[in-house]
Design a protein around this motif. Sequence first.
Motif, mmCIF file in Angstrom:
data_model
loop_
_atom_site.group_PDB
_atom_site.id
_atom_site.type_symbol
_atom_site.label_atom_id
_atom_site.label_comp_id
_atom_site.label_asym_id
_atom_site.label_seq_id
_atom_site.Cartn_x
_atom_site.Cartn_y
_atom_site.Cartn_z
ATOM 1 N N SER A 97 0.852 -1.194 0.000
ATOM 2 C CA SER A 97 0.000 0.000 0.000
ATOM 3 C C SER A 97 0.888 1.244 0.000
ATOM 4 N N VAL A 98 0.748 2.044 -1.042
ATOM 5 C CA VAL A 98 1.506 3.290 -1.145
ATOM 6 C C VAL A 98 0.582 4.427 -0.715
ATOM 7 N N ILE A 99 0.949 5.087 0.376
ATOM 8 C CA ILE A 99 0.112 6.123 0.977
ATOM 9 C C ILE A 99 0.672 7.482 0.580
ATOM 10 N N ILE A 100 -0.146 8.265 -0.111
ATOM 11 C CA ILE A 100 0.317 9.557 -0.637
ATOM 12 C C ILE A 100 -0.491 10.695 -0.023
ATOM 13 N N PRO A 101 -0.012 11.269 1.086
ATOM 14 C CA PRO A 101 -0.665 12.471 1.610
ATOM 15 C C PRO A 101 -0.362 13.645 0.687
ATOM 16 N N SER A 102 -1.356 14.466 0.481
ATOM 17 C CA SER A 102 -1.157 15.573 -0.453
ATOM 18 C C SER A 102 -1.783 16.844 0.099
ATOM 19 N N TYR A 103 -0.967 17.863 0.255
ATOM 20 C CA TYR A 103 -1.470 19.186 0.613
ATOM 21 C C TYR A 103 -0.953 20.176 -0.437
ATOM 22 N N ASN A 104 -1.868 20.599 -1.296
ATOM 23 C CA ASN A 104 -1.546 21.550 -2.366
ATOM 24 C C ASN A 104 -0.428 21.044 -3.285
ATOM 25 N N HIS A 105 -0.570 19.780 -3.683
ATOM 26 C CA HIS A 105 0.393 19.163 -4.595
ATOM 27 C C HIS A 105 -0.187 18.965 -5.998
ATOM 28 N N ALA A 106 -1.205 19.714 -6.348
ATOM 29 C CA ALA A 106 -1.862 19.505 -7.640
ATOM 30 C C ALA A 106 -0.867 19.534 -8.799
ATOM 31 N N GLN A 107 0.137 20.373 -8.695
ATOM 32 C CA GLN A 107 1.120 20.541 -9.767
ATOM 33 C C GLN A 107 1.971 19.289 -9.975
ATOM 34 N N TYR A 108 2.147 18.503 -8.894
ATOM 35 C CA TYR A 108 3.096 17.390 -8.942
ATOM 36 C C TYR A 108 2.461 16.018 -8.748
ATOM 37 N N LEU A 109 1.221 15.967 -8.299
ATOM 38 C CA LEU A 109 0.624 14.716 -7.845
ATOM 39 C C LEU A 109 0.593 13.640 -8.928
ATOM 40 N N GLU A 110 0.239 14.020 -10.141
ATOM 41 C CA GLU A 110 0.128 13.035 -11.217
ATOM 42 C C GLU A 110 1.479 12.374 -11.506
ATOM 43 N N GLU A 111 2.538 13.165 -11.474
ATOM 44 C CA GLU A 111 3.873 12.621 -11.715
ATOM 45 C C GLU A 111 4.276 11.668 -10.593
ATOM 46 N N GLY A 165 -6.888 18.558 3.068
ATOM 47 C CA GLY A 165 -7.488 19.887 3.077
ATOM 48 C C GLY A 165 -6.834 20.870 2.124
ATOM 49 N N SER A 166 -6.437 20.394 0.964
ATOM 50 C CA SER A 166 -5.779 21.267 -0.012
ATOM 51 C C SER A 166 -6.695 22.398 -0.462
ATOM 52 N N THR A 167 -6.077 23.517 -0.825
ATOM 53 C CA THR A 167 -6.830 24.678 -1.306
ATOM 54 C C THR A 167 -6.564 24.950 -2.782
ATOM 55 N N ASP A 168 -5.814 24.050 -3.424
ATOM 56 C CA ASP A 168 -5.558 24.202 -4.859
ATOM 57 C C ASP A 168 -6.403 23.173 -5.614
ATOM 58 N N GLY A 169 -5.944 22.726 -6.745
ATOM 59 C CA GLY A 169 -6.718 21.783 -7.544
ATOM 60 C C GLY A 169 -6.422 20.326 -7.271
ATOM 61 N N THR A 170 -5.900 20.009 -6.094
ATOM 62 C CA THR A 170 -5.537 18.629 -5.760
ATOM 63 C C THR A 170 -6.704 17.672 -5.936
ATOM 64 N N ASP A 200 5.275 11.280 -0.197
ATOM 65 C CA ASP A 200 4.646 12.595 -0.270
ATOM 66 C C ASP A 200 4.248 12.913 -1.704
ATOM 67 N N GLY A 201 3.259 13.764 -1.843
ATOM 68 C CA GLY A 201 2.611 13.996 -3.123
ATOM 69 C C GLY A 201 3.409 14.779 -4.139
ATOM 70 N N ASP A 202 4.679 15.057 -3.840
ATOM 71 C CA ASP A 202 5.535 15.706 -4.835
ATOM 72 C C ASP A 202 6.842 14.952 -5.053
ATOM 73 N N ASP A 203 7.003 13.797 -4.406
ATOM 74 C CA ASP A 203 8.224 13.018 -4.549
ATOM 75 C C ASP A 203 8.037 11.853 -5.523
ATOM 76 N N TYR A 263 13.437 10.039 -4.932
ATOM 77 C CA TYR A 263 13.725 11.366 -5.462
ATOM 78 C C TYR A 263 12.911 12.394 -4.690
ATOM 79 N N TYR A 264 13.628 13.193 -3.894
ATOM 80 C CA TYR A 264 12.995 14.191 -3.022
ATOM 81 C C TYR A 264 12.953 15.536 -3.735
ATOM 82 N N ARG A 265 11.746 16.011 -3.980
ATOM 83 C CA ARG A 265 11.589 17.255 -4.734
ATOM 84 C C ARG A 265 11.767 18.464 -3.820
ATOM 85 N N LEU A 266 12.653 19.353 -4.227
ATOM 86 C CA LEU A 266 12.841 20.615 -3.521
ATOM 87 C C LEU A 266 11.897 21.654 -4.113
ATOM 88 N N THR A 267 10.989 22.134 -3.286
ATOM 89 C CA THR A 267 10.029 23.149 -3.721
ATOM 90 C C THR A 267 10.066 24.312 -2.742
#
Length: 264
Positions: free
Chosen positions: A10-24, A45-50, A94-97, A201-205
């Motif tokens: 089970s791969v658990i992906i918490p996402s907070y405002n990761h809409a830009q990166y989540l699909e990748e 509880g994201s406030t973007d398009g997640t 995490d939703g951007d890694d 791969y840890y994304r620096l944002t």
Amino acid sequence: MSSENHPLVSVIIPSYNHAQYLEESVSSVINSEYPSLEIIIVNDGSTDGTSTVAKKIVAESKVVQYLEQKNQGVETARNTGIKTSSGKYILPLDGDDLISKNYIKKAVEVLEKRPEVKVVYCQGVKFDEHGEKPWKLKPFSINALARDNMIFVSGIYRKADWEKIGGYAEDFKLGRADWEFWINMLKDGGEVVQLPFVGFYYRLTGGSNSLRKRTSNDEAKRKRIAYLNKKYPNFFERELNGPLRFQRTWSKPYNTLLKLLGKL
């Protein structure tokens, strides 16, 4: 590659405002060589398009589930996802890694063959739009873990071990919650294996850098150390001859000196 005789991961992906990166991030899991997967996205509880992105991903893949919760922090989001998971093994991501295609497969091979191993991780790199740079992780030992963390959050472990320790500490809002989690899981034994290749791969944002700044100041560091000392006094006594100190590297010699002087 058939999924038969391969335990579910089970791969658990918490996402907070990761809409830009989540699909990748999700794609890096779907493209894995390992055949038996479920992916659970937890929108914290994201406030973007997640939400829109996550629902699109679910519609396109049978292995992806989607959960929503009000913003409660990444530790709670991870626990929420794991509670609903069905896998024998857990991989928090995490939703951007990103992960490599072979990471899960190689990690499960170790965990299946060696029940004494509690955590498998790999080598990692940090990256952004300018490219990659090496991530020099310190070698693991339980004594070194008492002073600092060297296992990134996306280590792979058994769900049963998560259950035994009560999951991620939801009251630990001081940054570096993965350090507290690994201490809790490994303080009473269990081996750790680092795979000999780059698989994480840890994304620096802007978000990750600002979080690091907020949680690396002296006040946050003192609060984090106080929390760990209160929760794990026996662990630090065993490994450091006393409590974890602000100058963490000097904890054991300082504690030893204080004991010789009768001041601890």
